[in-house]
Design an enzyme around this catalytic site. Structure first.
Site, mmCIF file in Angstrom:
data_model
loop_
_atom_site.group_PDB
_atom_site.id
_atom_site.type_symbol
_atom_site.label_atom_id
_atom_site.label_comp_id
_atom_site.label_asym_id
_atom_site.label_seq_id
_atom_site.Cartn_x
_atom_site.Cartn_y
_atom_site.Cartn_z
ATOM 1 N N TYR A 141 6.883 14.876 1.239
ATOM 2 C CA TYR A 141 6.834 15.603 -0.027
ATOM 3 C C TYR A 141 7.420 17.007 0.077
ATOM 4 O O TYR A 141 7.767 17.609 -0.931
ATOM 5 C CB TYR A 141 5.388 15.683 -0.545
ATOM 6 C CG TYR A 141 4.827 14.329 -0.964
ATOM 7 C CD1 TYR A 141 5.563 13.167 -0.778
ATOM 8 C CD2 TYR A 141 3.583 14.218 -1.543
ATOM 9 C CE1 TYR A 141 5.071 11.933 -1.145
ATOM 10 C CE2 TYR A 141 3.069 12.983 -1.924
ATOM 11 C CZ TYR A 141 3.819 11.840 -1.720
ATOM 12 O OH TYR A 141 3.329 10.614 -2.090
ATOM 13 N N LYS A 191 2.469 4.379 11.007
ATOM 14 C CA LYS A 191 3.445 3.280 11.038
ATOM 15 C C LYS A 191 4.212 3.450 12.355
ATOM 16 O O LYS A 191 5.441 3.610 12.387
ATOM 17 C CB LYS A 191 4.355 3.400 9.797
ATOM 18 C CG LYS A 191 5.317 2.254 9.590
ATOM 19 C CD LYS A 191 4.667 0.955 9.161
ATOM 20 C CE LYS A 191 5.695 -0.156 9.064
ATOM 21 N NZ LYS A 191 5.088 -1.496 9.006
ATOM 22 N N ASP A 223 0.490 -0.721 6.656
ATOM 23 C CA ASP A 223 0.587 -1.961 5.875
ATOM 24 C C ASP A 223 -0.672 -2.812 6.061
ATOM 25 O O ASP A 223 -1.217 -3.373 5.103
ATOM 26 C CB ASP A 223 1.857 -2.757 6.227
ATOM 27 C CG ASP A 223 2.191 -2.730 7.711
ATOM 28 O OD1 ASP A 223 1.599 -1.920 8.438
ATOM 29 O OD2 ASP A 223 3.030 -3.531 8.156
ATOM 30 N N ASP A 247 -1.594 9.366 -0.024
ATOM 31 C CA ASP A 247 -1.454 9.372 -1.481
ATOM 32 C C ASP A 247 -1.630 7.951 -2.016
ATOM 33 O O ASP A 247 -2.382 7.694 -2.963
ATOM 34 C CB ASP A 247 -0.060 9.916 -1.835
ATOM 35 C CG ASP A 247 0.068 10.242 -3.306
ATOM 36 O OD1 ASP A 247 -0.936 10.118 -4.040
ATOM 37 O OD2 ASP A 247 1.177 10.614 -3.736
ATOM 38 N N ASP A 251 -5.413 6.040 -3.739
ATOM 39 C CA ASP A 251 -5.493 5.444 -5.076
ATOM 40 C C ASP A 251 -5.953 3.987 -4.994
ATOM 41 O O ASP A 251 -6.730 3.523 -5.828
ATOM 42 C CB ASP A 251 -4.137 5.511 -5.796
ATOM 43 C CG ASP A 251 -4.024 6.752 -6.663
ATOM 44 O OD1 ASP A 251 -4.774 7.716 -6.389
ATOM 45 O OD2 ASP A 251 -3.206 6.768 -7.593
#
Ligand code: NAD
Length: 362
Positions: A141, A191, A223, A247, A251
């Site tokens: 970001y 990852k 994942d 992020d 959610d």
């Protein structure tokens, strides 16, 4: 204790839900003999209207002088023109930066009384109680270079994901400290089979873990984590991860609890307040909900629970924080609901009544 709090009610339902949290905090003050000093300031759309800036310097100064900050929500259609130079969200990002907030904490707890509100089966979500600790200032970001170039059919875009050892270590230290007050397990999500930043993340995570021998660490690929979150969410205690993964996963995890109107959050940094605890920014995870603003039906429980997190992490007031959380649980057990979490056999009430119901049970 004298608790100095800067209040940023913001836009849409922000002022409605924050008013109920203040009401609950004042009740806590009366019950436990604390004094709350609330100092209001502008952030987001209301600040743009009044000053032309999403984060006026006066707001930054007030937040830096406070022990903690309580925020409602910012934004709304009035300020969402993509061509606008000033946007409400810039205020939030600017404030995080000014306060050095590098960790976002989202507890996800499924209340027995609300199990039906989840889209998942009751046996999967019953008893879920996890804390997601997301890195907030690094990664894709903010990494440079970022941008696009070229014209069709040769358009290109690039994002960069930098992470330093120091950024990873401070986040992991926070995750381990928080795990010590919980079930003592940290799931570090990365990852590492593909990304260099993730391999560094894993290395540093284990170096930090060595300093917390009483806390278990496990590595989970992002994942796989997204799958386990809906298959066996009870297995998680603290999940620690970088900005982009956090992020998305937070959610996903929020939906285990069924409604955004129930979920609080905190953003913490290294700055300490006058009481020796971290100065934090506390806010519900939902937005300004312009579709229901002004109707008096917004669910204030996420903001009320955010104020409990504030008492715990910015003031060390565990008993007081627990008493708010218990009062919220009792309200739900008594069958009182705002519209967003209503189900058959429950009584639907408005924001003010919900605030009053929590105060009564306190
Ligand atoms: P939202 O969270 O505001 O609303 C999504 C849906 O959930 C709406 O139907 C809304 O009515 C409902 N909802 C949300 N909170 C509720 C509550 N407390 N009680 C009952 N129902 C509730 O998300 P959105 O509609 O995508 O965004 C609206 C605005 O909020 C946008 O301008 C967005 O940028 C902003 N936003 C701000 C923040 C923040 O301030 N941190 C976070 C997310 C979105």
């Amino acid at each position: 204790m004298n608790l100095k709090i800067t209040v940023l009610s913001g836009d849409g339902i922000g002022p409605e839900v924050v008013a109920q949290a203040i009401r609950v905090l004042n009740a806590v003050g009366r019950k436990f003999n604390h004094t709350f000093e609330f100092d209001h300031a502008l952030l987001g759309g209301c600040a743009i209207d009044a000053t032309g800036m999403a984060l006026p310097p006066e707001t930054t100064a007030k937040c830096q002088a406070a022990d903690a900050v309580l925020l409602g929500a910012v934004g709304g259609p009035k300020w969402s023109d993509p061509r606008a130079k000033v946007r409400p969200e810039q205020g939030l990002l600017g404030l995080r930066k000014a306060l050095g907030l590098f960790a976002n904490l989202r507890p996800v707890k499924v209340y027995d009384a609300l199990i039906d509100a989840s889209t998942l089966k009751a046996e999967i979500v019953r008893g879920v109680d996890m804390l997601i600790v997301r890195e907030l200032t690094g990664g894709a970001y903010f990494g440079q270079p970022q941008g696009r170039s070229g014209e069709a059919p040769h358009r290109q875009a690039v994002d960069t994901t930098p992470y330093s050892e120091a950024e990873i270590a401070r986040l992991m230290h926070m995750a381990f400290e928080l795990a010590r007050a919980r079930r003592r397990k940290v799931s570090s999500v990365d990852k590492a089979n593909v990304l260099a930043t993730s391999r560094l993340w894993r290395e540093v995570a284990h170096e930090v873990a060595a300093q917390y021998p009483d806390v278990q660490i496990e590595d989970v690929l992002v994942d796989a984590c997204s799958m386990y979150l809906i298959r066996s969410p009870k297995s998680y205690d603290v999940i620690a991860t970088e900005n982009l993964f956090g992020d998305i996963l937070s959610d996903e995890a929020a939906m285990l609890a069924g409604s955004m109107g129930m979920l609080p959050s905190a953003s913490l940094g290294e700055q300490l307040n006058q009481h020796g605890y971290r100065r934090g920014l506390y806010e519900p995870i939902h937005g300004s909900a312009p579709d229901i603003a002004g109707k008096g039906i917004a669910n204030p429980l996420a903001t009320i629970l955010s104020s409990a997190m504030m008492l715990r992490w910015s003031f060390g007031l565990e008993v007081e924080a627990n008493s708010i959380e218990r009062a919220v649980e009792q309200v739900l057990n008594d069958g009182l609901r705002c519209k967003d979490i209503a189900s058959q056999g429950t009584r639907v009430i408005g924001s003010e009544e919900m605030g009053a119901a929590v105060v009564e049970r306190l």
